[in-house]
Design a protein around this motif. Structure first.
Motif, short mmCIF file in Angstrom:
data_model
loop_
_atom_site.label_atom_id
_atom_site.label_comp_id
_atom_site.label_asym_id
_atom_site.label_seq_id
_atom_site.Cartn_x
_atom_site.Cartn_y
_atom_site.Cartn_z
N ASP A 82 31.62 -10.71 -32.18
CA ASP A 82 31.97 -12.12 -32.23
C ASP A 82 30.97 -12.92 -31.40
O ASP A 82 30.69 -12.57 -30.25
CB ASP A 82 33.39 -12.35 -31.68
N LEU A 83 30.49 -13.99 -32.01
CA LEU A 83 29.56 -14.86 -31.30
C LEU A 83 30.35 -15.78 -30.38
O LEU A 83 31.23 -16.51 -30.83
CB LEU A 83 28.75 -15.68 -32.30
N ASN A 84 30.06 -15.73 -29.08
CA ASN A 84 30.71 -16.59 -28.11
C ASN A 84 29.66 -17.55 -27.56
O ASN A 84 28.85 -17.20 -26.71
CB ASN A 84 31.30 -15.75 -26.97
N LYS A 85 29.65 -18.77 -28.11
CA LYS A 85 28.60 -19.72 -27.74
C LYS A 85 28.74 -20.18 -26.29
O LYS A 85 27.75 -20.47 -25.63
CB LYS A 85 28.61 -20.91 -28.69
N GLY A 86 29.98 -20.24 -25.80
CA GLY A 86 30.19 -20.67 -24.42
C GLY A 86 29.58 -19.70 -23.43
O GLY A 86 28.98 -20.09 -22.44
N GLU A 87 29.73 -18.41 -23.71
CA GLU A 87 29.18 -17.38 -22.83
C GLU A 87 27.83 -16.87 -23.32
O GLU A 87 27.27 -15.97 -22.70
CB GLU A 87 30.17 -16.20 -22.74
N THR A 88 27.33 -17.43 -24.40
CA THR A 88 26.08 -16.98 -25.05
C THR A 88 26.05 -15.46 -25.14
O THR A 88 25.13 -14.79 -24.65
CB THR A 88 24.82 -17.51 -24.33
N SER A 89 27.10 -14.92 -25.74
CA SER A 89 27.19 -13.47 -25.88
C SER A 89 27.50 -13.09 -27.33
O SER A 89 28.03 -13.91 -28.10
CB SER A 89 28.27 -12.90 -24.95
N PHE A 90 27.17 -11.85 -27.66
CA PHE A 90 27.41 -11.32 -28.99
C PHE A 90 27.63 -9.81 -28.82
O PHE A 90 26.86 -8.98 -29.28
CB PHE A 90 26.21 -11.61 -29.90
N HIS A 91 28.72 -9.47 -28.14
CA HIS A 91 28.98 -8.07 -27.83
C HIS A 91 29.47 -7.31 -29.06
O HIS A 91 30.26 -7.82 -29.86
CB HIS A 91 30.03 -7.95 -26.73
N LEU A 92 29.05 -6.06 -29.17
CA LEU A 92 29.44 -5.20 -30.30
C LEU A 92 30.58 -4.29 -29.87
O LEU A 92 30.48 -3.64 -28.82
CB LEU A 92 28.23 -4.36 -30.74
N LYS A 93 31.62 -4.24 -30.69
CA LYS A 93 32.80 -3.49 -30.29
C LYS A 93 33.28 -2.56 -31.39
O LYS A 93 33.11 -2.86 -32.57
CB LYS A 93 33.95 -4.45 -29.94
N LYS A 94 33.87 -1.46 -30.96
CA LYS A 94 34.54 -0.54 -31.88
C LYS A 94 35.71 0.08 -31.14
O LYS A 94 35.53 0.56 -30.02
CB LYS A 94 33.58 0.53 -32.39
N PRO A 95 36.89 0.07 -31.71
CA PRO A 95 38.07 0.55 -30.97
C PRO A 95 38.08 2.05 -30.72
O PRO A 95 38.55 2.50 -29.69
CB PRO A 95 39.25 0.12 -31.84
N PHE A 96 37.53 2.83 -31.67
CA PHE A 96 37.57 4.29 -31.53
C PHE A 96 36.20 4.86 -31.93
O PHE A 96 35.89 4.92 -33.12
CB PHE A 96 38.66 4.90 -32.43
N ALA A 97 35.43 5.27 -30.97
CA ALA A 97 34.08 5.75 -31.25
C ALA A 97 34.11 7.11 -31.95
O ALA A 97 34.97 7.95 -31.69
CB ALA A 97 33.30 5.88 -29.94
N GLN A 98 33.15 7.32 -32.84
CA GLN A 98 32.97 8.59 -33.55
C GLN A 98 31.62 9.19 -33.17
O GLN A 98 30.69 8.46 -32.81
CB GLN A 98 33.03 8.37 -35.07
N GLU A 99 31.50 10.51 -33.29
CA GLU A 99 30.25 11.16 -32.91
C GLU A 99 29.07 10.62 -33.73
O GLU A 99 27.96 10.49 -33.22
CB GLU A 99 30.37 12.66 -33.09
N GLU A 100 29.34 10.28 -34.99
CA GLU A 100 28.25 9.78 -35.85
C GLU A 100 27.79 8.37 -35.46
O GLU A 100 26.83 7.86 -36.03
CB GLU A 100 28.67 9.80 -37.32
N ASP A 101 28.48 7.74 -34.52
CA ASP A 101 28.03 6.44 -34.03
C ASP A 101 26.89 6.56 -33.01
O ASP A 101 26.28 5.56 -32.63
CB ASP A 101 29.19 5.69 -33.36
#
Lengths: 117, 111
Positions: free
Chosen positions: B62-81
């Motif tokens: 999600d682009l957060n213009k106030g915080e100038t951030s664009f963090h990448l998230k995934k709730p459950f990581a997999q080995e292939e990530d």
């Protein structure tokens, strides 16, 4: 279909020599980009072509670097009087357009690893 | 100055754990933000972009213009990530489409 291809995959040269790196973009892609990636860093922009013309060469580090795209397809990055600091992976990318939207996705080639001894 | 910052060089998590790869940017206009991924022995490829608002391989950003951030998230990581992830921006003014990349974060997902 064929993706972006780059040749050679590896190039070892001696300090002071001249090298040419080639990029074949995806057919029909008018925008072509060159990037340089040093070890442990993200890719850094070098030059952008729209068709045959270099529309933005602001990333070229100095006048030893030059690139051409004479027929609007294949591009060649040329480096004169190579220095050890030029050692890096040189990436080429192409996209259908440059403007915002789905068609501006950049597709990257596998890169050319240049080593200057 | 236009800049993309990824503060973590390496992020190591166990399979099934949540993942957040951080990205902050500085740009004076309205940039377009991207996440690119490079799996082992493969070429750099687009993972997702902020204008699409899609979830790709379970990842969202999600682009957060106030915080100038664009963090990448995934709730459950997999080995292939496990891969190298790069955040990038493309400017709006005089837009040539050139990408400005962060330094990259290596994601290591342990079994």
């Amino acid at each position: 279909g064929a993706g972006v291809s780059q040749t050679p995959s590896n190039k070892v040269t001696e300090k002071g020599k001249y090298v040419e790196l080639r990029c074949d973009p995806i057919s029909g892609h008018t925008a072509l980009y060159w990037y340089r990636q040093s070890l442990g860093q993200g890719p850094e922009f070098l030059i952008y072509f729209q068709g045959t013309g270099a529309a933005d060469d602001s990333g070229l580090p100095n006048d030893r670097f030059f690139a051409v795209r004479p027929e609007g397809s294949v591009s060649t990055l040329k480096i004169q009087r190579t220095e050890r600091g030029d050692s890096a992976v040189y990436l080429c990318a192409s996209s259908l357009t440059r403007t915002s939207g789905r068609n501006n996705e950049q597709f990257f080639g596998p890169g050319t690893r240049l080593t200057v001894l | 100055a236009q800049r993309v910052t990824q503060p973590e060089k390496l992020l190591s998590v166990f399979k099934g754990a949540p993942v957040e790869l951080k990205c902050n940017y500085s740009y004076s206009g309205s940039p377009e933000l991207f996440w690119y991924v490079q799996y082992s022995r493969q070429r750099l490829q687009l993972l997702l972009r902020h204008i699409s608002r899609e979830s790709i391989k379970g990842f969202t950003a999600d682009l957060n213009k106030g915080e100038t951030s664009f963090h990448l998230k995934k709730p459950f990581a997999q080995e292939e990530d496990s891969a190298m992830y790069y955040c990038a921006l493309s400017g709006s003014s005089g837009n040539t489409g050139k990408l400005i990349f962060g330094q990259g974060t290596t994601l290591q997902v342990k079994p």
